[in-house]
Design a protein around this motif. Structure first.
Motif, PDB file in Angstrom:
ATOM      1  N   TYR A 199       0.851  -1.186   0.000  1.00 27.46           N
ATOM      2  CA  TYR A 199       0.000   0.000   0.000  1.00 27.46           C
ATOM      3  C   TYR A 199       0.887   1.236   0.000  1.00 27.46           C
ATOM      4  O   TYR A 199       2.060   1.186   0.376  1.00 27.46           O
ATOM      5  CB  TYR A 199      -0.882   0.056   1.255  1.00 27.46           C
ATOM      6  N   GLN A 211       0.729   5.424   1.240  1.00 30.49           N
ATOM      7  CA  GLN A 211       0.002   6.480   1.921  1.00 30.49           C
ATOM      8  C   GLN A 211       0.738   7.788   1.700  1.00 30.49           C
ATOM      9  O   GLN A 211       1.830   7.990   2.247  1.00 30.49           O
ATOM     10  CB  GLN A 211      -0.143   6.195   3.411  1.00 30.49           C
ATOM     11  N   LEU A 265      -4.974   5.424   2.656  1.00 28.79           N
ATOM     12  CA  LEU A 265      -4.170   4.330   2.140  1.00 28.79           C
ATOM     13  C   LEU A 265      -4.631   3.947   0.746  1.00 28.79           C
ATOM     14  O   LEU A 265      -5.818   3.890   0.459  1.00 28.79           O
ATOM     15  CB  LEU A 265      -4.281   3.113   3.048  1.00 28.79           C
ATOM     16  N   PHE A 310      -4.206   1.043  -2.243  1.00 25.29           N
ATOM     17  CA  PHE A 310      -3.782  -0.307  -2.566  1.00 25.29           C
ATOM     18  C   PHE A 310      -2.908  -0.287  -3.820  1.00 25.29           C
ATOM     19  O   PHE A 310      -3.237   0.367  -4.803  1.00 25.29           O
ATOM     20  CB  PHE A 310      -5.022  -1.182  -2.799  1.00 25.29           C
ATOM     21  N   LEU A 341       3.601   0.882   2.734  1.00 25.96           N
ATOM     22  CA  LEU A 341       3.279  -0.117   3.750  1.00 25.96           C
ATOM     23  C   LEU A 341       3.111  -1.481   3.126  1.00 25.96           C
ATOM     24  O   LEU A 341       2.507  -1.622   2.069  1.00 25.96           O
ATOM     25  CB  LEU A 341       1.981   0.257   4.464  1.00 25.96           C
ATOM     26  N   TYR A 369      -9.105 -12.657   5.651  1.00 19.78           N
ATOM     27  CA  TYR A 369      -8.207 -12.826   6.781  1.00 19.78           C
ATOM     28  C   TYR A 369      -7.560 -11.494   7.155  1.00 19.78           C
ATOM     29  O   TYR A 369      -7.244 -10.675   6.305  1.00 19.78           O
ATOM     30  CB  TYR A 369      -7.122 -13.863   6.465  1.00 19.78           C
ATOM     31  N   GLU A 370      -7.351 -11.329   8.449  1.00 22.41           N
ATOM     32  CA  GLU A 370      -6.813 -10.070   8.919  1.00 22.41           C
ATOM     33  C   GLU A 370      -5.395  -9.868   8.418  1.00 22.41           C
ATOM     34  O   GLU A 370      -4.615 -10.804   8.323  1.00 22.41           O
ATOM     35  CB  GLU A 370      -6.844 -10.033  10.444  1.00 22.41           C
ATOM     36  N   GLN A 371      -5.103  -8.625   8.116  1.00 16.17           N
ATOM     37  CA  GLN A 371      -3.788  -8.264   7.608  1.00 16.17           C
ATOM     38  C   GLN A 371      -2.954  -7.654   8.723  1.00 16.17           C
ATOM     39  O   GLN A 371      -3.442  -6.857   9.509  1.00 16.17           O
ATOM     40  CB  GLN A 371      -3.929  -7.254   6.475  1.00 16.17           C
ATOM     41  N   PHE A 403       0.325  -5.372   9.443  1.00 19.42           N
ATOM     42  CA  PHE A 403       1.111  -4.373   8.723  1.00 19.42           C
ATOM     43  C   PHE A 403       2.517  -4.246   9.264  1.00 19.42           C
ATOM     44  O   PHE A 403       2.763  -4.384  10.468  1.00 19.42           O
ATOM     45  CB  PHE A 403       0.423  -3.014   8.799  1.00 19.42           C
ATOM     46  N   GLY A 404       3.439  -3.929   8.353  1.00 18.73           N
ATOM     47  CA  GLY A 404       4.793  -3.579   8.743  1.00 18.73           C
ATOM     48  C   GLY A 404       4.841  -2.115   9.131  1.00 18.73           C
ATOM     49  O   GLY A 404       3.848  -1.397   9.019  1.00 18.73           O
ATOM     50  N   PRO A 405       6.007  -1.662   9.587  1.00 27.73           N
ATOM     51  CA  PRO A 405       6.140  -0.274  10.050  1.00 27.73           C
ATOM     52  C   PRO A 405       6.209   0.738   8.918  1.00 27.73           C
ATOM     53  O   PRO A 405       6.096   1.940   9.157  1.00 27.73           O
ATOM     54  CB  PRO A 405       7.455  -0.296  10.834  1.00 27.73           C
TER      55      PRO A 405
END
Lengths: 110, 114
Positions: B35, B37, B43, B45, B91, B101-103, B105-107
């Motif tokens: 993603y 931002q 955000l 995609f 991201l 399914y829940e995603q 996220f990285g920092p």
């Protein structure tokens, strides 16, 4: 136009007050997700709703998906400064592509 | 266990240069998302990988953007001939499977194109 809308855009509340954030779609949602974004910490997954009428709670945060699966509300009870941040709803319309709302910025005054 | 990691955390580059961003998903997660931002925007995609299937590239903003993933492991997002409008936080997220399914996220990688 936004596929997902959120309201309000921003919100300032006094510590201890309850608040509600809304997320609305013009299309039926396959899944609805709530995230919180705090500066410097990235996105935090809060909860996911899939079934019409479903309601989930985690600590003082409750989220509900309406029966038509086009609107979700996030409710925070007795808000605290730690609740401050940007709340994002995300939606899964077809099981693959994922769309986020514009976010609601929450400030909690001590 | 380890979460999603991304590198570098910050990248400043000159306009016209190529950059490569890396994402290490959670082990066992078959789905990986990128993603973007941009400042003041929501955000956006970019691309989605699911197992060994052909990726969904529908969100890539131009042909300067490309991404690869080897099996169910590391992914790299490459931006060629960077432009100032590419400046954003990129991201990466992974999930056990695609769809509902829940995603996680990285920092993020903060990219600044000067």
């Amino acid at each position: 136009s936004q596929e997902l809308e959120q309201s309000p855009q921003s919100l300032i509340v006094q510590e201890g007050k309850n608040l509600t954030i809304n997320c609305t779609s013009s299309k039926t949602l396959y899944g609805l997700y709530w995230y919180k974004q705090k500066y410097g910490e990235g996105l935090i997954f809060l909860m996911m709703l899939q079934k019409g009428g479903e309601e989930k709670s985690h600590e003082k945060i409750t989220a509900k998906l309406d029966e038509k699966k086009q609107q979700s509300s996030l409710h925070i009870t007795a808000s605290q400064p730690s609740h401050a941040g940007i709340y994002l709803c995300g939606a899964d319309f077809d099981g693959q592509n994922f769309v986020f709302g514009p976010g609601t910025r929450l400030s909690v005054l001590p | 266990g380890a979460g999603v990691s991304q590198s570098p955390s910050n990248k400043v580059t000159e306009k016209g240069k190529d950059v490569e961003l890396r994402c290490d998903p959670i082990s066992g997660h078959t789905a990986l998302y990128w993603y973007r931002q941009r400042l003041g925007q929501g955000l956006e995609f970019l691309i989605y990988f699911q197992g060994n299937s052909a990726p969904d590239k529908s969100g890539l903003p131009s042909d300067r953007f490309s991404a690869e993933r080897t099996g169910e492991s590391v992914s790299t997002l490459t931006i060629q001939r960077t432009q100032q409008e590419d400046s954003a936080v990129y991201l990466c997220a992974s999930s056990f499977f695609g769809g509902a399914y829940e995603q996680y996220f990285g920092p993020g990688t903060r990219l600044t194109v000067t």
